[in-house]
Design a protein around this motif. Sequence first.
Motif, PDB file in Angstrom:
ATOM      1  N   LEU A  62      -2.474  -4.332 -11.154  1.00 16.48           N
ATOM      2  CA  LEU A  62      -3.700  -4.204 -10.356  1.00 16.48           C
ATOM      3  C   LEU A  62      -4.915  -4.814 -11.036  1.00 16.48           C
ATOM      4  CD1 LEU A  62      -3.096  -0.627  -8.931  1.00 16.48           C
ATOM      5  CD2 LEU A  62      -3.107  -2.779  -7.642  1.00 16.48           C
ATOM      6  N   ALA A  63      -4.843  -5.050 -12.335  1.00 16.72           N
ATOM      7  CA  ALA A  63      -5.957  -5.701 -13.034  1.00 16.72           C
ATOM      8  C   ALA A  63      -6.204  -7.102 -12.473  1.00 16.72           C
ATOM      9  CB  ALA A  63      -5.669  -5.767 -14.533  1.00 16.72           C
ATOM     10  N   SER A  64      -5.147  -7.773 -12.025  1.00 19.80           N
ATOM     11  CA  SER A  64      -5.318  -9.113 -11.473  1.00 19.80           C
ATOM     12  C   SER A  64      -5.201  -9.150  -9.943  1.00 19.80           C
ATOM     13  CB  SER A  64      -4.297 -10.077 -12.091  1.00 19.80           C
ATOM     14  OG  SER A  64      -2.990  -9.676 -11.759  1.00 19.80           O
ATOM     15  N   LYS A  65      -4.624  -8.119  -9.362  1.00 19.90           N
ATOM     16  CA  LYS A  65      -4.441  -8.071  -7.902  1.00 19.90           C
ATOM     17  C   LYS A  65      -4.896  -6.703  -7.399  1.00 19.90           C
ATOM     18  CE  LYS A  65      -0.412 -11.002  -8.554  1.00 19.90           C
ATOM     19  NZ  LYS A  65      -0.456 -10.979 -10.028  1.00 19.90           N
ATOM     20  N   SER A  66      -6.173  -6.435  -7.550  1.00 18.30           N
ATOM     21  CA  SER A  66      -6.714  -5.090  -7.321  1.00 18.30           C
ATOM     22  C   SER A  66      -6.610  -4.605  -5.880  1.00 18.30           C
ATOM     23  CB  SER A  66      -8.169  -5.028  -7.775  1.00 18.30           C
ATOM     24  OG  SER A  66      -8.958  -5.927  -7.005  1.00 18.30           O
ATOM     25  N   ARG A  67      -6.438  -5.504  -4.932  1.00 16.74           N
ATOM     26  CA  ARG A  67      -6.391  -5.075  -3.537  1.00 16.74           C
ATOM     27  C   ARG A  67      -4.963  -4.929  -3.004  1.00 16.74           C
ATOM     28  NH1 ARG A  67     -10.279  -4.280  -0.373  1.00 16.74           N
ATOM     29  NH2 ARG A  67      -9.246  -5.148   1.439  1.00 16.74           N
ATOM     30  N   ASP A  68      -3.963  -5.157  -3.816  1.00 21.79           N
ATOM     31  CA  ASP A  68      -2.576  -5.098  -3.374  1.00 21.79           C
ATOM     32  C   ASP A  68      -2.246  -3.694  -2.856  1.00 21.79           C
ATOM     33  OD1 ASP A  68       0.251  -6.561  -3.659  1.00 21.79           O
ATOM     34  OD2 ASP A  68       0.467  -4.432  -4.156  1.00 21.79           O
ATOM     35  N   PRO A  69      -1.974  -3.558  -1.554  1.00 23.11           N
ATOM     36  CA  PRO A  69      -1.777  -2.216  -0.995  1.00 23.11           C
ATOM     37  C   PRO A  69      -0.509  -1.519  -1.494  1.00 23.11           C
ATOM     38  CG  PRO A  69      -1.377  -3.890   0.679  1.00 23.11           C
ATOM     39  CD  PRO A  69      -1.897  -4.598  -0.534  1.00 23.11           C
ATOM     40  N   GLN A  70       0.560  -2.272  -1.711  1.00 19.77           N
ATOM     41  CA  GLN A  70       1.803  -1.625  -2.133  1.00 19.77           C
ATOM     42  C   GLN A  70       1.673  -1.043  -3.533  1.00 19.77           C
ATOM     43  OE1 GLN A  70       5.357  -3.982  -2.061  1.00 19.77           O
ATOM     44  NE2 GLN A  70       6.579  -2.360  -2.958  1.00 19.77           N
ATOM     45  N   MET A  71       1.111  -1.798  -4.466  1.00 18.86           N
ATOM     46  CA  MET A  71       0.994  -1.287  -5.832  1.00 18.86           C
ATOM     47  C   MET A  71      -0.028  -0.159  -5.892  1.00 18.86           C
ATOM     48  SD  MET A  71       2.491  -1.552  -8.724  1.00 18.86           S
ATOM     49  CE  MET A  71       3.292  -3.156  -8.791  1.00 18.86           C
ATOM     50  N   ARG A  72      -1.071  -0.254  -5.093  1.00 18.26           N
ATOM     51  CA  ARG A  72      -2.043   0.848  -5.035  1.00 18.26           C
ATOM     52  C   ARG A  72      -1.375   2.106  -4.495  1.00 18.26           C
ATOM     53  NH1 ARG A  72      -7.171  -1.474  -2.015  1.00 18.26           N
ATOM     54  NH2 ARG A  72      -7.820   0.703  -2.246  1.00 18.26           N
ATOM     55  N   PHE A  73      -0.511   1.930  -3.499  1.00 21.25           N
ATOM     56  CA  PHE A  73       0.228   3.068  -2.952  1.00 21.25           C
ATOM     57  C   PHE A  73       1.140   3.671  -4.020  1.00 21.25           C
ATOM     58  CE2 PHE A  73       3.764   5.045  -0.732  1.00 21.25           C
ATOM     59  CZ  PHE A  73       3.111   5.812   0.213  1.00 21.25           C
ATOM     60  N   LEU A  74       1.873   2.800  -4.718  1.00 22.45           N
ATOM     61  CA  LEU A  74       2.747   3.282  -5.787  1.00 22.45           C
ATOM     62  C   LEU A  74       1.956   4.012  -6.865  1.00 22.45           C
ATOM     63  CD1 LEU A  74       5.228   0.284  -6.155  1.00 22.45           C
ATOM     64  CD2 LEU A  74       5.757   2.599  -5.376  1.00 22.45           C
ATOM     65  N   LYS A  75       0.774   3.511  -7.164  1.00 23.78           N
ATOM     66  CA  LYS A  75      -0.068   4.187  -8.161  1.00 23.78           C
ATOM     67  C   LYS A  75      -0.424   5.596  -7.679  1.00 23.78           C
ATOM     68  CE  LYS A  75      -4.251   3.905 -10.907  1.00 23.78           C
ATOM     69  NZ  LYS A  75      -5.370   3.073 -11.376  1.00 23.78           N
ATOM     70  N   GLY A  76      -0.742   5.731  -6.393  1.00 26.08           N
ATOM     71  CA  GLY A  76      -1.025   7.055  -5.847  1.00 26.08           C
ATOM     72  C   GLY A  76       0.163   7.989  -5.971  1.00 26.08           C
ATOM     73  N   VAL A  77       1.359   7.452  -5.734  1.00 26.22           N
ATOM     74  CA  VAL A  77       2.586   8.238  -5.865  1.00 26.22           C
ATOM     75  C   VAL A  77       2.785   8.654  -7.321  1.00 26.22           C
ATOM     76  CG1 VAL A  77       5.102   8.188  -5.630  1.00 26.22           C
ATOM     77  CG2 VAL A  77       3.657   7.214  -3.841  1.00 26.22           C
ATOM     78  N   ILE A  78       2.574   7.716  -8.234  1.00 26.92           N
ATOM     79  CA  ILE A  78       2.711   8.013  -9.661  1.00 26.92           C
ATOM     80  C   ILE A  78       1.748   9.126 -10.065  1.00 26.92           C
ATOM     81  CG2 ILE A  78       2.398   7.101 -12.004  1.00 26.92           C
ATOM     82  CD1 ILE A  78       3.180   4.298 -10.739  1.00 26.92           C
ATOM     83  N   LEU A  79       0.510   9.002  -9.641  1.00 26.82           N
ATOM     84  CA  LEU A  79      -0.488  10.024  -9.975  1.00 26.82           C
ATOM     85  C   LEU A  79      -0.091  11.382  -9.406  1.00 26.82           C
ATOM     86  CD1 LEU A  79      -3.674   7.845  -9.389  1.00 26.82           C
ATOM     87  CD2 LEU A  79      -2.852   8.709 -11.598  1.00 26.82           C
TER      88      LEU A  79
END
Length: 189
Positions: A62-79
């Motif tokens: 996400l440091a280079s692709k901050s708007r990527d919805p899938q990785m942001r979603f995965l981050k929410g799941v991880i949290l």
Amino acid sequence: MKQACVPSVTSTPVSVRRLGAALAVCALLWTGAVHADEYGDVNQLLKSGKYSEALNKADMFLASKSRDPQMRFLKGVILTEMGRPVDAVNAFQALTQDYPELPEPYNNLAALYAQQNQLDKARAALEMAVRINPNYAVAHENLGDVYARLASQSYNKALQLDTSSTALPAKLTAVRSVLNPPSRTAARK
């Protein structure tokens, strides 16, 4: 309640703990060919319970692709899995603002609200998820669970106010049986 894509480790009703299967499916559907390795790596770390490593890998992506919805979603799941509900709520809320057309973040947000007994917020998020995708079965099931929990609260309050009611105990028992169905193992005995 079910989250869209990873099992919730809580003491909440069974339906909340079944959210993981839907999360995995969502992650696979969102996976693009270009970033399949990164998503796959984060998913594998997540499945293995290596939450800190998964979070670090997601943050690096996400440091280079901050708007990527899938990785942001995965981050929410991880949290969520790390037991950081405030951060997870913030992650899913940001996704709903940036990508209001995606129902899964609303569903996961609702699961977090339900775990915190914020049932009105959970209901609103799930209603939005089913408005966006009327065929989203997981969100419909979760909405039914929230309605049942709200009904239970209302019946309990009514019973406190009218202890002589003969109808309320039966209604309360019926709602509780919906929220806590007997396990298959117990049903076979």
